[in-house]
Motif scaffolding. Sequence first.
Motif, PDB file in Angstrom:
ATOM      1  N   VAL A  67       5.540  -8.051  13.154  1.00 42.79           N
ATOM      2  CA  VAL A  67       6.443  -8.409  14.246  1.00 42.79           C
ATOM      3  C   VAL A  67       5.951  -7.791  15.555  1.00 42.79           C
ATOM      4  O   VAL A  67       5.412  -6.681  15.568  1.00 42.79           O
ATOM      5  CB  VAL A  67       7.899  -7.991  13.938  1.00 42.79           C
ATOM      6  CG1 VAL A  67       8.042  -6.480  13.829  1.00 42.79           C
ATOM      7  CG2 VAL A  67       8.869  -8.559  14.957  1.00 42.79           C
ATOM      8  N   ILE A  68       6.139  -8.537  16.622  1.00 40.67           N
ATOM      9  CA  ILE A  68       5.928  -8.065  17.981  1.00 40.67           C
ATOM     10  C   ILE A  68       7.315  -7.883  18.577  1.00 40.67           C
ATOM     11  O   ILE A  68       8.144  -8.786  18.497  1.00 40.67           O
ATOM     12  CB  ILE A  68       5.110  -9.078  18.803  1.00 40.67           C
ATOM     13  CG1 ILE A  68       3.734  -9.298  18.169  1.00 40.67           C
ATOM     14  CG2 ILE A  68       4.989  -8.618  20.249  1.00 40.67           C
ATOM     15  CD1 ILE A  68       2.985 -10.502  18.712  1.00 40.67           C
ATOM     16  N   LEU A  69       7.564  -6.721  19.183  1.00 39.06           N
ATOM     17  CA  LEU A  69       8.885  -6.424  19.726  1.00 39.06           C
ATOM     18  C   LEU A  69       8.872  -6.506  21.242  1.00 39.06           C
ATOM     19  O   LEU A  69       7.962  -5.981  21.901  1.00 39.06           O
ATOM     20  CB  LEU A  69       9.331  -5.029  19.289  1.00 39.06           C
ATOM     21  CG  LEU A  69       9.463  -4.818  17.787  1.00 39.06           C
ATOM     22  CD1 LEU A  69       9.769  -3.357  17.474  1.00 39.06           C
ATOM     23  CD2 LEU A  69      10.533  -5.724  17.207  1.00 39.06           C
ATOM     24  N   GLY A  94       2.902  -4.792  18.407  1.00 34.68           N
ATOM     25  CA  GLY A  94       2.978  -4.529  19.836  1.00 34.68           C
ATOM     26  C   GLY A  94       4.409  -4.333  20.279  1.00 34.68           C
ATOM     27  O   GLY A  94       5.336  -4.884  19.670  1.00 34.68           O
ATOM     28  N   ILE A  95       4.582  -3.521  21.329  1.00 39.72           N
ATOM     29  CA  ILE A  95       5.900  -3.243  21.898  1.00 39.72           C
ATOM     30  C   ILE A  95       5.818  -3.554  23.388  1.00 39.72           C
ATOM     31  O   ILE A  95       4.986  -2.977  24.102  1.00 39.72           O
ATOM     32  CB  ILE A  95       6.312  -1.773  21.668  1.00 39.72           C
ATOM     33  CG1 ILE A  95       6.316  -1.442  20.170  1.00 39.72           C
ATOM     34  CG2 ILE A  95       7.660  -1.485  22.310  1.00 39.72           C
ATOM     35  CD1 ILE A  95       6.407   0.039  19.859  1.00 39.72           C
ATOM     36  N   PRO A 128       0.276  -0.591  20.323  1.00 36.30           N
ATOM     37  CA  PRO A 128       0.205  -0.640  21.784  1.00 36.30           C
ATOM     38  C   PRO A 128       1.582  -0.873  22.409  1.00 36.30           C
ATOM     39  O   PRO A 128       2.372  -1.672  21.917  1.00 36.30           O
ATOM     40  CB  PRO A 128      -0.733  -1.809  22.059  1.00 36.30           C
ATOM     41  CG  PRO A 128      -0.774  -2.604  20.808  1.00 36.30           C
ATOM     42  CD  PRO A 128      -0.430  -1.690  19.680  1.00 36.30           C
ATOM     43  N   VAL A 129       1.814  -0.130  23.493  1.00 33.60           N
ATOM     44  CA  VAL A 129       3.068  -0.229  24.237  1.00 33.60           C
ATOM     45  C   VAL A 129       2.728  -0.709  25.646  1.00 33.60           C
ATOM     46  O   VAL A 129       1.826  -0.178  26.298  1.00 33.60           O
ATOM     47  CB  VAL A 129       3.796   1.131  24.303  1.00 33.60           C
ATOM     48  CG1 VAL A 129       5.053   1.033  25.172  1.00 33.60           C
ATOM     49  CG2 VAL A 129       4.137   1.635  22.905  1.00 33.60           C
ATOM     50  N   LYS A 176       0.242 -13.249  28.191  1.00 31.58           N
ATOM     51  CA  LYS A 176      -1.212 -13.022  28.247  1.00 31.58           C
ATOM     52  C   LYS A 176      -1.571 -11.723  27.542  1.00 31.58           C
ATOM     53  O   LYS A 176      -2.515 -11.672  26.754  1.00 31.58           O
ATOM     54  CB  LYS A 176      -1.680 -13.008  29.703  1.00 31.58           C
ATOM     55  CG  LYS A 176      -3.158 -12.798  29.862  1.00 31.58           C
ATOM     56  CD  LYS A 176      -3.577 -12.826  31.323  1.00 31.58           C
ATOM     57  CE  LYS A 176      -5.066 -12.590  31.446  1.00 31.58           C
ATOM     58  NZ  LYS A 176      -5.482 -12.538  32.856  1.00 31.58           N
ATOM     59  N   ASN A 177      -0.812 -10.662  27.829  1.00 29.99           N
ATOM     60  CA  ASN A 177      -1.069  -9.378  27.172  1.00 29.99           C
ATOM     61  C   ASN A 177      -0.813  -9.463  25.669  1.00 29.99           C
ATOM     62  O   ASN A 177      -1.561  -8.899  24.880  1.00 29.99           O
ATOM     63  CB  ASN A 177      -0.199  -8.272  27.782  1.00 29.99           C
ATOM     64  CG  ASN A 177      -0.571  -7.936  29.204  1.00 29.99           C
ATOM     65  OD1 ASN A 177       0.276  -7.466  29.974  1.00 29.99           O
ATOM     66  ND2 ASN A 177      -1.814  -8.163  29.605  1.00 29.99           N
ATOM     67  N   MET A 178       0.229 -10.190  25.283  1.00 31.65           N
ATOM     68  CA  MET A 178       0.560 -10.344  23.867  1.00 31.65           C
ATOM     69  C   MET A 178      -0.551 -11.073  23.122  1.00 31.65           C
ATOM     70  O   MET A 178      -0.930 -10.688  22.012  1.00 31.65           O
ATOM     71  CB  MET A 178       1.894 -11.090  23.754  1.00 31.65           C
ATOM     72  CG  MET A 178       2.596 -10.929  22.442  1.00 31.65           C
ATOM     73  SD  MET A 178       4.224 -11.741  22.464  1.00 31.65           S
ATOM     74  CE  MET A 178       5.167 -10.606  23.496  1.00 31.65           C
ATOM     75  N   LYS A 179      -1.075 -12.111  23.720  1.00 29.18           N
ATOM     76  CA  LYS A 179      -2.151 -12.878  23.086  1.00 29.18           C
ATOM     77  C   LYS A 179      -3.427 -12.064  22.948  1.00 29.18           C
ATOM     78  O   LYS A 179      -4.272 -12.392  22.105  1.00 29.18           O
ATOM     79  CB  LYS A 179      -2.438 -14.149  23.895  1.00 29.18           C
ATOM     80  CG  LYS A 179      -1.362 -15.200  23.783  1.00 29.18           C
ATOM     81  CD  LYS A 179      -1.719 -16.396  24.665  1.00 29.18           C
ATOM     82  CE  LYS A 179      -0.756 -17.537  24.517  1.00 29.18           C
ATOM     83  NZ  LYS A 179      -1.145 -18.688  25.353  1.00 29.18           N
ATOM     84  N   SER A 180      -3.558 -11.011  23.743  1.00 28.63           N
ATOM     85  CA  SER A 180      -4.774 -10.189  23.685  1.00 28.63           C
ATOM     86  C   SER A 180      -4.767  -9.216  22.509  1.00 28.63           C
ATOM     87  O   SER A 180      -5.791  -8.578  22.235  1.00 28.63           O
ATOM     88  CB  SER A 180      -4.941  -9.415  24.989  1.00 28.63           C
ATOM     89  OG  SER A 180      -4.015  -8.334  25.082  1.00 28.63           O
TER      90      SER A 180
END
Length: 181
Positions: A67-69, A94-95, A128-129, A176-180
């Motif tokens: 999960v990505i939060l 990711g957070i 990563p936050v 964009k950051n999430m896809k990275s």
Amino acid sequence: MNKQVLFIQGGGEAGYAEDAQLVASLQTELGATYQVHYPRMPSNEALPDFGWLQQIHHEITLIQGDVILVGHSLGASMLLKYLSEKQVRKNITGIFLLSTPFWSGDENWVQGLKLKEDFADKLPEKVPVFLYHCRDDEEVSFDHLALYQQKLPDAAIRQIETGGHQLNNDLSMVAKNMKSL
């Protein structure tokens, strides 16, 4: 299987409706390979955390796989509180925290929202936050971002010139950051 994203809304009576535009922007920018879950959060004023920590736990357990939060405003601060105070048995990749208040003060109502002094040491390791905050946010002062920057020195900080508390309802930078990842 699609990548799973859990978005926790901001507070207030209109928080869910207002943040639905953020969720729509994020889902559009991420595309069909991501599924954004957007539950309505409770508002039980009899509980010091308004019932949010229990609801966050419930929503995380419903998600299959990693999960990505993502959290906005009160939702972002409550995600941090949950992740730093509860045992999380889910792989978080990711957070992403948007317009996050750093609660302080001695008033009774704020006690259930405040983070513990060592909260940063209790967050899941190697996740990563990302913190996003607009300089012209009129709800949560931009100064709050500096407090988090001190406590979370490894976090990716995104200072945005304009967009207000709702980031102009444009989460393209977040996507964009999430896809990275």
